[in-house]
Write an enzyme that holds these catalytic residues in place. Sequence first.
Site, mmCIF file in Angstrom:
data_model
loop_
_atom_site.group_PDB
_atom_site.id
_atom_site.type_symbol
_atom_site.label_atom_id
_atom_site.label_comp_id
_atom_site.label_asym_id
_atom_site.label_seq_id
_atom_site.Cartn_x
_atom_site.Cartn_y
_atom_site.Cartn_z
ATOM 1 N N ARG A 91 61.740 57.013 14.216
ATOM 2 C CA ARG A 91 61.703 56.929 15.800
ATOM 3 C C ARG A 91 61.809 55.079 16.184
ATOM 4 O O ARG A 91 62.236 55.339 17.125
ATOM 5 C CB ARG A 91 59.952 57.033 15.581
ATOM 6 C CG ARG A 91 59.204 58.714 15.506
ATOM 7 C CD ARG A 91 58.085 58.657 15.723
ATOM 8 N NE ARG A 91 58.417 60.438 16.272
ATOM 9 C CZ ARG A 91 57.780 60.930 15.213
ATOM 10 N NH1 ARG A 91 57.221 60.115 13.662
ATOM 11 N NH2 ARG A 91 57.716 62.555 15.441
ATOM 12 N N ARG A 154 47.859 69.318 14.231
ATOM 13 C CA ARG A 154 48.507 69.817 13.017
ATOM 14 C C ARG A 154 47.160 70.384 11.731
ATOM 15 O O ARG A 154 46.754 70.872 10.726
ATOM 16 C CB ARG A 154 49.831 69.373 13.033
ATOM 17 C CG ARG A 154 50.953 69.438 13.778
ATOM 18 C CD ARG A 154 51.815 68.475 13.724
ATOM 19 N NE ARG A 154 53.068 68.582 14.502
ATOM 20 C CZ ARG A 154 53.966 67.962 14.841
ATOM 21 N NH1 ARG A 154 53.919 67.063 15.046
ATOM 22 N NH2 ARG A 154 54.863 68.440 15.414
#
Length: 316
Positions: A91, A154
Amino acid sequence: MRAEKQKVVLVGTGFVGMSFAYALLNQNVCNELALIDINKKKATGEAMDLNHGLPFSNSHMKIYAADYDTCVDADIVVIAAGVAQKQGETRPDLLKRNTEVFKSIISPIVESGFSGIFLVATNPVDVMTHVVKTLSGFPKERVIGSGTTLDTARLRFLLGEYFDIDPKNVHAYVIGEHGDTEFVPWSQAMIGTKPVELIASEWGDQFKKEEMDAISDKVKNAAYEIIESKNSTYYGIGMSLVRIVKAILKNENSILTVSTYLEGEYNQSDVYAGVPAVVGRQGIVEHLNLRLTPDEERTFIKSCETLKMYYKETGL
Ligand code: NAD
């Protein structure tokens, strides 16, 4: 008579942006959606395509491609513009390119007279949200990132599978950076109102701490795993963004692990990180301020230190 206008502007009509737009259309959350992209032709085609689904949807929405001046009367601007994470790309590697993209986006939005709430999805999301706060000069309550909402979803899904419980009854969070230093504070994880740690002691040998660790690793690595198999992730984040937009427009005061600016909470300052916060019509209403264990607090601080380091790399 037309209902009160609730207008969302989406900047970035790629996979994430359009998954969000499609979920928005199907959930009847707002009645006006303007699409902006550097590729205006794409935004125009996407608006046409969505409009053709209107006869089959519960929503009564005005959907159109637009320029930045449309932001003047928007309630929320959602930003999903930028470059998607490539296979193997971290990232932070995305950071510099996306900071440049944001410079070209934020100033025309502010110049339009926009006075609503920014919601950022572009990665690295905590840092890009900080970039929006700096570039816009908006108050912290009105600059929000999607943070760890997707990671928390999640986690709830996987814990629901493990305990064979509806994920809606799983109350657990992923906090910190949306990325490699995120973590699950297990002291705060509940099934119904029963702490997971208490269930562990009752289950005895049946309960495997390693399996909980495997679940948190699976959450952390989910994006890498999905990107490896289909190049990018978008449905989950699209629905997470709709969830946040709904909390704002319907003034729900819902607790969501969005990325928010910390000013003393968890002994952290001048950093955006994913923590449970109350989200309503004014944006961030307040923080939940979890009582973390000393170990969890250290892990959280480490995650925030990483984010501060990334933010420095933006040169802002
Ligand atoms: P994409 O390449 O499909 O879409 C990006 C869009 O941004 C394109 O339509 C592009 O034309 C547009 N764009 C680029 N520069 C622009 C500019 N200067 N002005 C306006 N529009 C511009 O990428 P994607 O898969 O939709 O991903 C978008 C972002 O969302 C990425 O940063 C990705 O990493 C991130 N993401 C975040 C999460 C999360 O949980 N926060 C999850 C998945 C993806």
